[in-house]
Design a protein around this motif. Structure first.
Motif, PDB file in Angstrom:
ATOM      1  N   UNK A 281       0.837  -1.201   0.000  1.00 54.93           N
ATOM      2  CA  UNK A 281       0.000   0.000   0.000  1.00 54.93           C
ATOM      3  C   UNK A 281       0.877   1.257   0.000  1.00 54.93           C
ATOM      4  N   UNK A 282       1.836   1.270   0.916  1.00 55.91           N
ATOM      5  CA  UNK A 282       2.740   2.426   1.046  1.00 55.91           C
ATOM      6  C   UNK A 282       3.599   2.580  -0.216  1.00 55.91           C
ATOM      7  N   UNK A 283       4.104   1.456  -0.708  1.00 56.10           N
ATOM      8  CA  UNK A 283       4.952   1.466  -1.914  1.00 56.10           C
ATOM      9  C   UNK A 283       4.180   1.989  -3.129  1.00 56.10           C
ATOM     10  N   UNK A 284       2.992   1.447  -3.352  1.00 53.49           N
ATOM     11  CA  UNK A 284       2.201   1.848  -4.524  1.00 53.49           C
ATOM     12  C   UNK A 284       1.870   3.330  -4.499  1.00 53.49           C
ATOM     13  N   UNK A 285       1.461   3.825  -3.338  1.00 55.28           N
ATOM     14  CA  UNK A 285       1.128   5.251  -3.237  1.00 55.28           C
ATOM     15  C   UNK A 285       2.343   6.126  -3.544  1.00 55.28           C
ATOM     16  N   UNK A 286       3.518   5.715  -3.036  1.00 56.66           N
ATOM     17  CA  UNK A 286       4.719   6.529  -3.266  1.00 56.66           C
ATOM     18  C   UNK A 286       5.149   6.484  -4.731  1.00 56.66           C
ATOM     19  N   UNK A 287       4.978   5.325  -5.367  1.00 59.72           N
ATOM     20  CA  UNK A 287       5.312   5.213  -6.797  1.00 59.72           C
ATOM     21  C   UNK A 287       4.503   6.225  -7.610  1.00 59.72           C
ATOM     22  N   UNK A 288       3.204   6.266  -7.364  1.00 56.44           N
ATOM     23  CA  UNK A 288       2.342   7.183  -8.133  1.00 56.44           C
ATOM     24  C   UNK A 288       2.657   8.642  -7.772  1.00 56.44           C
ATOM     25  N   UNK A 289       2.888   8.894  -6.483  1.00 59.15           N
ATOM     26  CA  UNK A 289       3.264  10.271  -6.096  1.00 59.15           C
ATOM     27  C   UNK A 289       4.543  10.698  -6.808  1.00 59.15           C
ATOM     28  N   UNK A 290       5.503   9.793  -6.884  1.00 61.97           N
ATOM     29  CA  UNK A 290       6.767  10.119  -7.562  1.00 61.97           C
ATOM     30  C   UNK A 290       6.553  10.346  -9.062  1.00 61.97           C
ATOM     31  N   UNK A 291       5.711   9.512  -9.672  1.00 63.93           N
ATOM     32  CA  UNK A 291       5.438   9.685 -11.115  1.00 63.93           C
ATOM     33  C   UNK A 291       4.829  11.063 -11.373  1.00 63.93           C
TER      34      UNK A 291
END
Lengths: 407, 65
Positions: A281-291
């Motif tokens: 959950x944390x990883x996926x959210x950060x990936x999209x925030x970074x994109x």
């Protein structure tokens, strides 16, 4: 020619050191944890686990008591994380998984609508036209995209009504936004076509719950790889809630496409699923925030980032048209400055695909995306000396050799 | 004669075949080729003769499944 294992070790060390000094922005790669990697060396890697589709307990080779038990346990993990009733883990890559679905569910002469290579399609059926044995057996048409690089739903519905395909395959290697699976479900039932979903790129985001799960949206079958936005070992999978489809897929996979399904990836896959259950959950959210942050940072510096009208991206990647500044495919040029990403091969204006999974896993956050955007500007807009930028990129990348969201 | 290849207008010799054009542009044969919006089948690649005004799109295939 390699003469000693010491030479092998030295070359691998060189590779590791080189890659640690690179900014890896290849959307289709990721960095698996040491724990996940360690399982690839298990004894499973030297064994055969072949089985007939509906009878996995009856393995063709002997000595598989615990291999069978493990594979069935791994099935449960995959089914849980993708919310599916059935899975097949025998494809050793996403492309093989896709081939098994296409060859299992379609008859010669059937029509498929998929994403064109011109639009960053995976090129599942299209490239089959390059193989003589396939080129006249399955017909392919391509779905249209709108000005924001999202699938044009209205045009697709009209196209499906007009052409009456046997399958629509959603998903590609340049997916920015969720596809209209739900919107096509009723028409699929009415006209009798299958909806398939190539999840390879967004598998990690689906597993983390950040991206819609196509099976829940109405897809009949989903397949892909386990090593792009999903940080597992290289491998493939097929999942579905339809037993009849899975029987067809399984019988196509074995014994025609794969008879040795590389069992050593199963413990590594299981470990990566456990990581995703805990940190996904944390990883996926950060990936999209970074994109999104990287897209905005590039746009701020003058780059034409696609998807502007929809906040650029809802996935692990962004697409940038750099035709205003260069007239060549840029990936090999950027590689000289230790920046790794992917060229668009469509023959359109030069586009570059930039992914954030690995940089996110290595510890980068939104503020780091400003720094990355600045490297791109120095190289492509300012035309700064490549060697100078390379030194800065390398020292920057070496600050991020840790690993988050993992055991 | 004039053709359009990957959105660029170019002048090529008459009677040139597609394999000759691919070689001239340094492409391998493992590419997808669209002529006037229609993808050629593999069996059509070797014998295809480029015509005046053809809109040609050549796409390298990015692996990585």
């Amino acid at each position: 020619m390699l003469r000693t294992t010491q030479e092998i070790d030295n070359m691998l060390k060189k590779h590791d050191s080189y890659r640690n000094g690179c900014l890896n922005l290849i959307a289709s790669e990721n960095f698996a944890s040491e724990k996940v990697r360690s399982y690839l060396t298990s004894d499973f890697g030297n064994r055969y686990g072949c089985y007939s589709t509906m009878d996995p307990a009856e393995r063709e080779y002997t000595g598989n008591k615990f291999i069978h038990q493990f594979e069935m346990e791994a099935h449960e993990l995959v089914k849980e994380i993708f919310k599916a009733k059935y899975t097949d883990l025998r494809p050793i890559g996403g492309h093989m998984a896709g081939m098994s679905v296409v060859l299992a569910l379609l008859e010669p002469g059937d029509l498929v609508i998929e994403v064109s290579l011109s639009d960053w399609g995976h090129g599942l059926v299209g490239p089959m036209c390059q193989v003589r044995q396939f080129d006249e057996t399955i017909n392919v048409e391509y779905m249209a995209f709108d000005e924001n690089r999202a699938v044009d739903t209205e045009k697709l519905i009209e196209q499906a009504k007009r052409l009456k395909p046997k399958m629509i395959i959603f998903g590609g290697s340049g997916t920015l936004f969720p596809e209209p699976v739900r919107e096509l479900r009723a028409l699929a039932d009415e006209l009798g076509f299958h909806i398939a979903y190539v999840a390879s790129h967004v598998t990690g985001l689906i597993a983390s719950g950040i991206f819609p799960n196509p099976l829940e949206e109405g897809a009949d079958i989903m397949f892909g790889s386990t090593h792009k936005s999903f940080p597992g070992p290289q491998g493939g999978f097929v999942v579905s809630n339809d037993k009849k489809l899975m029987i067809k897929v399984g019988n196509t996979l074995a014994p025609s496409l794969v008879t040795s399904h590389h069992l050593n990836r199963l413990p590594a896959l299981a470990a990566s699923i456990l990581e995703m259950k805990e940190f996904g959950d944390e990883y996926g959210k950060q990936v999209v925030r970074n994109s999104k942050s990287l897209a905005k940072a590039l746009a701020k510096r003058g780059f034409k980032v696609l998807g502007e009208g929809k906040d650029y991206t809802e996935s692990h990647l962004l697409l940038v048209d750099i035709g205003e500044y260069v007239d060549f495919a840029p990936a090999k040029f950027l590689e000289k400055a230790n920046i790794l990403c992917s060229d668009d091969f469509s023959g359109n204006s030069p586009e570059v695909r930039i992914g954030t999974p690995e940089s996110t896993r290595r510890g980068m956050k939104e503020e780091n995306m400003e720094d990355i955007a600045e490297f791109f500007k120095r190289l492509i807009i300012d035309k700064e000396d490549v060697e100078t930028v390379k030194k800065d990129v390398e020292s920057y990348a070496r600050q991020f050799t840790g690993l988050d969201y993992s055991y | 004669m004039k053709v359009t290849c990957n959105n660029k207008t170019m002048e090529i010799e008459e009677k040139i075949t597609l394999p000759e054009l691919l070689e001239m542009l340094n492409y391998r044969k493992t590419v997808a080729v669209f002529i006037n919006g229609k993808q050629l089948l593999s069996s059509q690649l070797d014998g295809y003769r480029i015509n005046e005004g053809d809109q040609i799109k050549i796409i390298r295939i990015l692996g990585g499944g």
